[in-house]
Every structure is written in C-alpha cells, then in structure tokens.
Design a protein around this motif. Structure first.
Motif, short mmCIF file in Angstrom:
data_model
loop_
_atom_site.label_atom_id
_atom_site.label_comp_id
_atom_site.label_asym_id
_atom_site.label_seq_id
_atom_site.Cartn_x
_atom_site.Cartn_y
_atom_site.Cartn_z
N ASP A 88 0.87 -1.17 0.00
CA ASP A 88 0.00 0.00 0.00
C ASP A 88 0.92 1.23 0.00
N ALA A 89 0.95 1.91 -1.16
CA ALA A 89 1.91 3.02 -1.28
C ALA A 89 1.45 4.24 -0.49
N VAL A 90 0.15 4.40 -0.27
CA VAL A 90 -0.34 5.59 0.45
C VAL A 90 0.03 5.51 1.93
N LEU A 91 -0.20 4.34 2.53
CA LEU A 91 0.14 4.18 3.96
C LEU A 91 1.55 3.62 4.14
N ASN A 92 2.27 3.47 3.05
CA ASN A 92 3.65 2.97 3.11
C ASN A 92 3.74 1.63 3.84
N LEU A 93 2.94 0.69 3.38
CA LEU A 93 2.93 -0.64 4.00
C LEU A 93 3.77 -1.59 3.14
N PRO A 94 4.66 -2.36 3.78
CA PRO A 94 5.58 -3.20 3.01
C PRO A 94 4.94 -4.53 2.60
N GLN A 95 5.49 -5.11 1.55
CA GLN A 95 5.09 -6.46 1.14
C GLN A 95 5.59 -7.50 2.14
N ASN A 96 6.71 -7.18 2.81
CA ASN A 96 7.34 -8.17 3.69
C ASN A 96 8.01 -7.47 4.86
N GLY B 16 2.88 -6.66 9.01
CA GLY B 16 1.48 -6.42 9.36
C GLY B 16 0.56 -6.95 8.29
N GLN B 17 -0.71 -7.03 8.64
CA GLN B 17 -1.70 -7.58 7.69
C GLN B 17 -2.89 -6.66 7.54
N GLN B 18 -3.08 -5.77 8.50
CA GLN B 18 -4.30 -4.97 8.51
C GLN B 18 -4.28 -3.91 7.41
N GLY B 19 -5.45 -3.62 6.89
CA GLY B 19 -5.57 -2.58 5.88
C GLY B 19 -5.32 -1.19 6.45
N ASP B 20 -5.56 -1.03 7.76
CA ASP B 20 -5.38 0.30 8.35
C ASP B 20 -3.92 0.60 8.69
N GLY B 21 -3.04 -0.38 8.54
CA GLY B 21 -1.61 -0.14 8.73
C GLY B 21 -1.15 -0.03 10.18
N LEU B 22 -2.04 -0.24 11.13
CA LEU B 22 -1.66 0.00 12.53
C LEU B 22 -0.85 -1.16 13.12
N ASP B 23 -0.72 -2.27 12.37
CA ASP B 23 0.10 -3.38 12.88
C ASP B 23 1.44 -3.48 12.14
N SER B 24 1.80 -2.45 11.37
CA SER B 24 3.07 -2.48 10.64
C SER B 24 4.06 -1.50 11.26
N PHE B 25 4.70 -1.95 12.33
CA PHE B 25 5.66 -1.09 13.05
C PHE B 25 6.89 -1.92 13.40
N ALA B 26 7.93 -1.24 13.82
CA ALA B 26 9.15 -1.96 14.21
C ALA B 26 9.27 -2.02 15.73
N THR C 179 6.35 2.19 19.71
CA THR C 179 5.68 1.54 18.57
C THR C 179 4.85 2.56 17.78
N GLN C 180 4.24 3.51 18.48
CA GLN C 180 3.44 4.54 17.79
C GLN C 180 4.35 5.48 17.00
N LEU C 181 5.49 5.82 17.61
CA LEU C 181 6.46 6.67 16.89
C LEU C 181 6.97 5.95 15.65
N SER C 182 7.14 4.63 15.78
CA SER C 182 7.60 3.83 14.65
C SER C 182 6.58 3.87 13.51
N LEU C 183 5.29 3.78 13.86
CA LEU C 183 4.22 3.87 12.85
C LEU C 183 4.30 5.21 12.11
N LEU C 184 4.53 6.28 12.87
CA LEU C 184 4.61 7.61 12.24
C LEU C 184 5.85 7.73 11.37
N ALA C 185 6.98 7.23 11.88
CA ALA C 185 8.23 7.32 11.10
C ALA C 185 8.10 6.55 9.79
N ARG C 186 7.37 5.43 9.83
CA ARG C 186 7.14 4.62 8.62
C ARG C 186 6.52 5.44 7.50
#
Ligand code: PMV
Length: 347
Positions: A57-65, A188-198, A161-168
């Motif tokens: 997802d290029a808008v929320l900057n979500l990775p494939q892996n 992460g797997q969610q469409g909202d991107g909230l589970d894709s953090f470091a 983790t929240q700062l990591s989401l923002l930095a992403r």
C-alpha cells in the motif's frame, strides 16, 4: 507565500488515529500536550540484514514483507524543529534548501500531516552524519529523528511503537531507526496499517561489526520508492520475493538469538543479492551497482575462500556494508583500506 497542501485523507486519518492515543494518554495529565518552543530528536541509520523491497500500500507505506536491521550508533541525524509563521524552512547540514529541492519538498509533504492552527509551518534544522541519499539510509535516520522532534515539540509522549508507525510514513526503513541494536519491522496484515511497526530485538552481540565500503556517495539516480514501483510493476521474478524475504527474516532473527554468525551472514548476503536480482530483472533494468561494487563483492568472496569470514549486504545504491565479527576486523580492514568500521554494541 506557499500554502501548505492538504494531506491525503487516508494518511491524515492514520496519523490522527495515532495522535488520538497521545491525547487520551494525556487526559490524566493536564500539563501535557502543550507545544514547546522547540523540539529535538536524533536517530541512527540502520542497515537491513533482510530487506524491505516493495509496498503493498503506497499511500500508507505498507511493506510487502517484514525486515530486520542493525542500527549504527554515531551515524545518523540530529534534528531541531520550531514553529514557523510564513512557510517551512529546511536546513540540511548548515545550508538552507530551496523549497523546490526534492529533500525539502518531501519533508514538507510529510509535515503536512502534522500542521496545527498553532503551528502552521515548521523550521527544520537537520545535521546528517552520513551522505544524503546515497543508499546509506539517511532517510531512515532523518524521518526517525524528525518524528522524535515532533513528539518533543508537541509533547505527545507517544510510545515507541506509535512513533515507529509515524516514522514509517516518512520512509519505511525509518520505522526501524528508532531503536539501537537489532530491530524487526513487522509487515502487518491490517488494511489500516496499525500493525506495521518496528520493535527492538534485544540481543546485544558485542563482537558484531559492520564495515562501510563507500564506492560512490553521490545522490542515487533512482530513489527507493521509484525503484520499488519499477520492480513490482515489471519483474516476474519479484513474485517470489515476499515469501523469501519473510523466510530470510525468520532465519536471521534465529541466527541473532543463537549468535550464529555464519548463518546470519550467508542469509543476509543471499537476501541482498536476491533483492538486487529482482531489480536487475525488471524492465527497464534497475542496477544500483557500479563496476567497483562488483570488484568489492569479489574481494569479499576471495576473503571468504581464504578463511576470513566476512559477508556483504547492499541497499539502493552502489555501496557495500560488510558484516563480520571483531576477530576478523584486522584482516577485513587490511583488505579494504579506508573501511569505516562500526561496532554497534561495543560501548
Ligand atoms: O525506507 P526506504 O523507502 O528508503 O527503502 C529502503 C529500502 C532498502 O534500503 C533497499 C531496504 C531496507 O530494508 O532498508
């Protein structure tokens, strides 16, 4: 006077849902959440041992892996952030950038997500101790430092983790630069991107060394976002990448925990070459290497044949990052004169 642009609605909603946590956290403490005169942040660069390449997802900057990294202390970004009135002003390494410069434009677009009535514009002063945009992860340390400076300026006191989401949102790899040592960025797997953090992988390894082989520090011609787009759109080999990258990530995490350097090094080198293979096999081809990059790779393979255990990894640029243990530091430094060696856990 240039007007601040409205951010993408999905990006805006994503950021607001994170900041809502800050406000609910601060509800019990009335003195919090007030804007300061200045915010500061600093963050190290990080080098991925298993790479992020491709966005789902290029808008929320979500990775494939997912990916795993090591941060390099002493190399990174220091940022000061102040409210400004008429327009953003961006300073990089003591030079004010024109608003039309790509670095300043990208920064202002990111800052569109954080403007308030009280702070309509920002003055951003950044010092980068690595060459900017040369595949040495300056965007990772830059956006991590900027998010820390925003957190300080607005006194959000967000958890890591929240700062990591923002930095992403600024740069995918920035999600990992908030931590010293090893870090894992969950796809992460969610469409909202909230589970894709470091998160930090707390496994200090005092003998672990990274050596920087600087082949060319000029700005890279194709940025990583454009490179990823080109690869995912036009490379049949890319289909195999996300699954391999997840497998490599798991092997590297195990190898870090077991301090199994041979397994870590071999998997990291193979992972980097596999990522570059997808770039080379796209059309038009994308090749970040220079002739000297290949010479350096061959030097690494020769050293290994001679019993010096050293591996390399490479990102979206021609430079090599060598991985070795402290016992091999002398031999590796002798083979690569001018090598900059970082020992992430030494102090
Ligand atoms: O964070 P970005 O968008 O600059 O992409 C980083 C891509 C690589 O450096 C090639 C891999 C990685 O995981 O850092």
């Amino acid at each position: 006077m240039p007007a601040a642009q409205t951010p993408d609605p999905r990006q805006h909603a994503f950021v607001q849902s994170i900041l809502a946590t800050a406000h609910s956290l601060s509800a019990n403490s009335p003195n919090r959440a007030s804007t300061k005169a200045q915010g500061v942040g600093s963050a190290p660069v990080n080098i991925a041992l298993s790479k992020y390449w491709g966005k789902r997802d290029a808008v929320l900057n979500l990775p494939q892996n997912g990916s795993v990294s090591i941060s390099l202390p002493g190399l990174g970004s220091e940022t000061q952030l102040k409210p400004a009135v008429a327009q953003d002003s961006v300073w990089l390494n003591d030079q004010q950038l024109d608003a039309s410069a790509p670095f300043a434009k990208r920064l202002s677009e990111f800052l569109n997500l954080f403007r308030t009535a009280e702070v309509p514009f920002f003055e951003v002063v950044t010092q980068n101790s690595v060459p900017t945009a040369a595949g040495l992860a300056s965007s990772a340390s830059g956006y991590a430092a900027l998010v820390l400076a925003l957190d300080d300026l607005f006194d959000w006191q967000l958890p890591m983790t929240q700062l990591s989401l923002l930095a992403r949102m600024g740069s995918g790899s920035a999600s990992r630069s908030l931590y010293p040592g090893f870090a894992i960025w969950h796809a992460g797997q969610q469409g909202d991107g909230l589970d894709s953090f470091a998160e930090a992988l707390d496994a200090p390894w005092p003998e672990f060394c990274v050596g920087l082989v600087e082949i060319d520090v000029a700005e890279k011609p194709v940025g990583s976002t454009a490179g990823m787009q080109q690869t995912t759109a036009a490379c049949a080999l890319y289909q195999a990448w996300p699954a391999q990258a997840e497998r490599d990530k798991a092997v590297i995490i195990d190898a870090i925990r077991a301090q199994d350097f041979s397994r870590l090094g071999a998997t990291a080198e193979h992972n980097a070459l596999s990522m570059h293979a997808t770039m080379i096999a796209s059309w038009p081809p994308l090749l970040y290497w220079q002739a000297e990059s290949v010479i350096a790779m061959q030097q690494v393979w020769t050293l290994r044949q001679q019993g010096v255990e050293v591996y390399f990894t490479m990102d979206a640029g021609p430079n090599l990052k060598l991985l070795f243990l402290a016992a091999q530091k002398k031999a590796v430094s002798a083979a690569f004169p001018g090598l900059k060696v970082i020992e992430p856990f030494s102090s």
